[in-house]
Design an enzyme around this catalytic site. Sequence first.
Site, mmCIF file in Angstrom:
data_model
loop_
_atom_site.group_PDB
_atom_site.id
_atom_site.type_symbol
_atom_site.label_atom_id
_atom_site.label_comp_id
_atom_site.label_asym_id
_atom_site.label_seq_id
_atom_site.Cartn_x
_atom_site.Cartn_y
_atom_site.Cartn_z
ATOM 1 N N ARG A 78 39.167 72.368 -30.089
ATOM 2 C CA ARG A 78 39.128 73.265 -31.252
ATOM 3 C C ARG A 78 38.147 72.683 -32.259
ATOM 4 N NH1 ARG A 78 40.938 76.541 -28.453
ATOM 5 N NH2 ARG A 78 42.872 77.743 -28.656
ATOM 6 N N GLU A 85 33.569 79.000 -36.100
ATOM 7 C CA GLU A 85 33.107 79.869 -35.007
ATOM 8 C C GLU A 85 33.576 81.310 -35.126
ATOM 9 O OE1 GLU A 85 35.032 77.737 -31.679
ATOM 10 O OE2 GLU A 85 36.172 79.572 -31.300
ATOM 11 N N HIS A 109 32.341 78.744 -26.883
ATOM 12 C CA HIS A 109 33.747 78.819 -26.456
ATOM 13 C C HIS A 109 33.884 79.477 -25.087
ATOM 14 C CE1 HIS A 109 37.921 78.487 -28.441
ATOM 15 N NE2 HIS A 109 38.045 78.416 -27.119
HETATM 16 P P1 NAD Z 1 48.371 70.220 -23.561
HETATM 17 O O1 NAD Z 1 49.399 70.685 -24.518
HETATM 18 O O2 NAD Z 1 48.673 70.209 -22.111
HETATM 19 O O3 NAD Z 1 47.842 68.779 -23.960
HETATM 20 C C1 NAD Z 1 47.594 68.389 -25.273
HETATM 21 C C2 NAD Z 1 47.776 66.880 -25.348
HETATM 22 O O4 NAD Z 1 47.431 66.479 -26.666
HETATM 23 C C3 NAD Z 1 49.216 66.432 -25.095
HETATM 24 O O5 NAD Z 1 49.250 65.380 -24.153
HETATM 25 C C4 NAD Z 1 49.681 65.965 -26.471
HETATM 26 O O6 NAD Z 1 50.621 64.891 -26.421
HETATM 27 C C5 NAD Z 1 48.364 65.515 -27.090
HETATM 28 N N1 NAD Z 1 48.451 65.441 -28.538
HETATM 29 C C6 NAD Z 1 49.132 66.244 -29.395
HETATM 30 N N2 NAD Z 1 49.008 65.810 -30.656
HETATM 31 C C7 NAD Z 1 48.230 64.697 -30.591
HETATM 32 C C8 NAD Z 1 47.765 63.788 -31.564
HETATM 33 N N3 NAD Z 1 48.091 63.916 -32.860
HETATM 34 N N4 NAD Z 1 47.003 62.764 -31.151
HETATM 35 C C9 NAD Z 1 46.679 62.605 -29.835
HETATM 36 N N5 NAD Z 1 47.106 63.431 -28.872
HETATM 37 C C10 NAD Z 1 47.867 64.474 -29.248
HETATM 38 O O7 NAD Z 1 47.103 71.165 -23.855
HETATM 39 P P2 NAD Z 1 45.897 71.515 -22.863
HETATM 40 O O8 NAD Z 1 46.262 72.687 -22.024
HETATM 41 O O9 NAD Z 1 45.428 70.262 -22.208
HETATM 42 O O10 NAD Z 1 44.801 72.020 -23.905
HETATM 43 C C11 NAD Z 1 44.240 71.161 -24.866
HETATM 44 C C12 NAD Z 1 43.468 71.975 -25.871
HETATM 45 O O11 NAD Z 1 42.325 72.561 -25.233
HETATM 46 C C13 NAD Z 1 44.207 73.201 -26.428
HETATM 47 O O12 NAD Z 1 45.039 72.837 -27.524
HETATM 48 C C14 NAD Z 1 43.085 74.092 -26.878
HETATM 49 O O13 NAD Z 1 42.789 73.802 -28.224
HETATM 50 C C15 NAD Z 1 41.907 73.656 -26.003
HETATM 51 N N6 NAD Z 1 41.454 74.735 -25.094
HETATM 52 C C16 NAD Z 1 40.146 75.084 -25.142
HETATM 53 C C17 NAD Z 1 39.677 76.078 -24.304
HETATM 54 C C18 NAD Z 1 38.211 76.471 -24.282
HETATM 55 O O14 NAD Z 1 37.889 77.538 -23.773
HETATM 56 N N7 NAD Z 1 37.308 75.660 -24.794
HETATM 57 C C19 NAD Z 1 40.561 76.728 -23.435
HETATM 58 C C20 NAD Z 1 41.899 76.316 -23.403
HETATM 59 C C21 NAD Z 1 42.343 75.314 -24.240
#
Ligand code: NAD
Length: 335
Positions: A232, A261, A293
């Site tokens: 994000r 964005e 994105h």
């Molecule tokens: P997830 O929930 O499986 O994993 C997120 C991880 O971040 C978890 O292990 C959690 O413990 C960790 N986390 C939470 N707070 C934290 C902190 N303060 N410090 C360090 N680590 C922390 O999520 P995911 O499915 O792996 O997705 C991750 C991110 O990817 C989503 O939140 C979204 O923003 C982004 N995303 C982007 C796209 C894209 O098209 N670019 C698509 C899907 C998701």
Amino acid sequence: MNIAFFNTKSYDQQYFDQFNKGHEITYLPVPLNERTASLAAGNEAICCFVNDRMNAETIQQLKAFGIRLIALRCAGFNNVDLEAAARAGMKVVRVPAYSPYAVAEHAVALILALNRKTHKAYNRVREGNFSLERLMGFDIHGKTVGVIGTGKIGALFAGIIKGFGSRVVAYDIYPDTALIQQGVTYLKLDELLKQSDIVSLHCPLTPETKYIINKDSIKNMKKGAMLINTSRGALIETNAVVAALKSHHLGYLGIDVYEQEEKLFFSDLSETIIEDDVLMRLMSFPNVLITSHQGFFTEEALTQIAQTTLENISAFEQGKKLANEVIYQPAGAKA
Ligand code: NAD
């Protein structure tokens, strides 16, 4: 159920029409915000994406128009005021996972392209310029790659990077024991930034992670390091990153997401004057690669997004338990 789909593109309609069985969908090209919420009138649910703005004012309006369900066709829910939704008695559902491979692979694609300057080489060769000057890259093998957030996407990313023969270090509030067994080392954030040649962000945007990369934390990064953000935009304090690029402290930046964005990404603005000076400044650097994105944008992900969103909506309509509900947790409440 009657559902207003905001911010839709041709590909959304294509995939949702393919899997929709019985819901009445109105596809709207406009984003959802406090000025467009009235377009939801006559529907019981709305379906939104990452840049729709579901703040308290929008939610209040949606409630007045009879909306009972917010169905997010994405995983992140940082753009929804969950407290306002709970107050309005609205349920919020999401797609917790849709091909995490898509995003992990895109992060790797950014690294490879930035490092080996593939985008520049492509243009050069098309113009008959076969020179290698200024295309020098580095071996990813043997380098240290830092992963911030080792959930579904971060863990897959770590696995791909291990395949390059790199050392993988990680930071997460909940370390993953399976990754530790695979040789990933968890470090404190500062230490990860100090040791990594490449840093890739995969944590969600929360009040704790907003600007996790800021003017102070960038100072901890190795001079010349590469920063990748496919998570994000607001994980990065963009002005601080611009300053670090100008001072040559940051060596490369690859981003699929950008703090501002909302008004730009997913639209063809090629014939307009882009007013975002920070983005234009970023685009002026030779060592910055920006995509709009598209990390999620694979056939497999769009299939999962459509199927899960429609299942979420059907479950709500049938009064079933909502497996993918996003539940509001008041500050201080136990998760
Ligand atoms: P997830 O929930 O499986 O994993 C997120 C991880 O971040 C978890 O292990 C959690 O413990 C960790 N986390 C939470 N707070 C934290 C902190 N303060 N410090 C360090 N680590 C922390 O999520 P995911 O499915 O792996 O997705 C991750 C991110 O990817 C989503 O939140 C979204 O923003 C982004 N995303 C982007 C796209 C894209 O098209 N670019 C698509 C899907 C998701």
